[in-house]
Write an enzyme that holds these catalytic residues in place. Structure first.
Site, PDB file in Angstrom:
ATOM      1  N   HIS A 118       0.738  -1.229  -0.047  1.00  0.00           N
ATOM      2  CA  HIS A 118       0.261   0.097   0.094  1.00  0.00           C
ATOM      3  C   HIS A 118       0.740   1.215   0.034  1.00  0.00           C
ATOM      4  CE1 HIS A 118      -0.107   0.081   4.817  1.00  0.00           C
ATOM      5  NE2 HIS A 118       0.983  -0.359   4.147  1.00  0.00           N
ATOM      6  N   HIS A 119       2.091   1.020   0.193  1.00  0.00           N
ATOM      7  CA  HIS A 119       3.115   2.568   0.012  1.00  0.00           C
ATOM      8  C   HIS A 119       3.382   2.791  -1.193  1.00  0.00           C
ATOM      9  CE1 HIS A 119       2.858   2.533   4.191  1.00  0.00           C
ATOM     10  NE2 HIS A 119       3.884   1.503   4.346  1.00  0.00           N
ATOM     11  N   ALA A 120       3.081   1.930  -2.506  1.00  0.00           N
ATOM     12  CA  ALA A 120       3.312   2.273  -3.781  1.00  0.00           C
ATOM     13  C   ALA A 120       2.114   3.060  -4.308  1.00  0.00           C
ATOM     14  CB  ALA A 120       3.340   0.667  -4.647  1.00  0.00           C
TER      15      ALA A 120
END
Ligand SMILES: [Zn+2]
Length: 301
Positions: A118-120
């Site tokens: 989810h940090h992309a």
């Protein structure tokens, strides 16, 4: 229950790196040993085609990742050393979420024993996350005419900045993130609903906050498909998390999310996201318990 994995695709890491590369094979063994999935129900995920990544992420970023041409700054932000094996594994992690999401639409639930990266975001790959599996899977389902409205319930201890970057502006997708107020990322991209929790929150207050957040998000989303990021890092023993949930509190969390989403009629695709226990077997316990909670609902046990 059918699940997807990419545990055989490993990549080189420096000694004592925090990324739990051993977790994935241990988890495959564990879900089979627990009877959550038969050995032939654990499927190896295909690598997502490059054009499906380019449809969601900045094509120039995808080209840099493919060619191993990330800048020094991007490398540092990613936190994992680039290798062709890392990229192959990342593509298979996305492929597993796509397959699990398709099964969810067919049968109510689907699970990838990986994913939750989810940090992309659209033009950045950071915090151990190369590609955003959930955003790519949703884009695929929509391209195939299989799903429209969506909800992301992100219960990883870290805020879902990449998902918010990609899906926050999307009027047909509601993004919810519950996370430690003092955890990474320190510069955030706002979700549709962000719930910042204090250090040491504990089970009871966490479950109250989650219930309230779902009361808000679920009716607004009107989702056909929901993605649940069942991060193991809110656990009290996690090296990165600060929320102090117990293992039984995490099971209660999983059950609350799964039951609310199904009661609202959404198909539910479950992905793992983070987990950084000192002993990787604790993270495996938590992930296996999530899989078992899903399996109980699939079989009606
Ligand atoms: Zn995390």
């Amino acid at each position: 229950m059918h699940v997807w994995t990419h545990d055989r695709w490993r990549f080189p890491l420096p000694d004592h790196h925090r990324f739990p590369i051993d977790k994935y094979a241990l988890l495959r063994e564990r879900v089979v040993a627990d009877g959550t999935a038969a050995a032939d129900e654990v499927h190896e995920a295909d690598a997502v085609p490059w054009e499906h990544l380019r449809a969601v992420h900045d094509p120039a970023l995808i080209d840099r990742i493919r060619a191993g041409e990330l800048s020094v700054r991007e490398q540092r932000g990613l936190g994992l050393p680039w290798s062709a094996a890392l990229v192959e594994r990342g593509r298979r992690s996305v492929g597993g979420t796509i397959a699990a999401a398709r099964l969810a639409l067919e049968r109510g639930f689907g699970m990838n024993l990986g994913g939750g990266t989810h940090h992309a975001g659209r033009a950045f790959a950071r915090g151990y996350c190369l590609f955003n599996d959930v955003a790519v899977a949703l884009d695929r389902l929509r391209a195939e005419g299989e799903a429209g409205r969506a909800l992301v319930v992100d219960c990883d201890v870290h805020q879902g900045d990449g998902t918010a970057d990609l899906l926050g502006p999307d009027p047909d997708c509601f993004t919810l993130s519950l996370h430690g107020a003092r955890n990474y990322p320190f510069q955030r991209v706002p979700s549709d609903l962000d719930v910042d929790l204090a250090e040491g929150t504990g089970d009871e207050r966490y479950l109250d906050a989650l219930g309230e957040a779902l009361d808000h998000a679920v009716p607004r989303a009107g989702a056909e498909i929901a993605f649940y990021l069942a991060g193991a890092d809110p656990w009290e023993g996690d090296r990165l998390g600060r929320l102090s949930l117990t293992k039984s509190g995490l099971v209660a969390r999983d059950e609350l999310v799964l039951d609310r989403l199904r009661a609202a009629g959404a198909a539910v695709c479950v992905v793992l996201a983070g987990g950084y226990a000192e002993d990787v077997r604790d993270t495996v316990d938590i992930n296996a318990a999530t899989a078992a909670a899903v399996a109980r609902r699939v079989s009606g046990r």
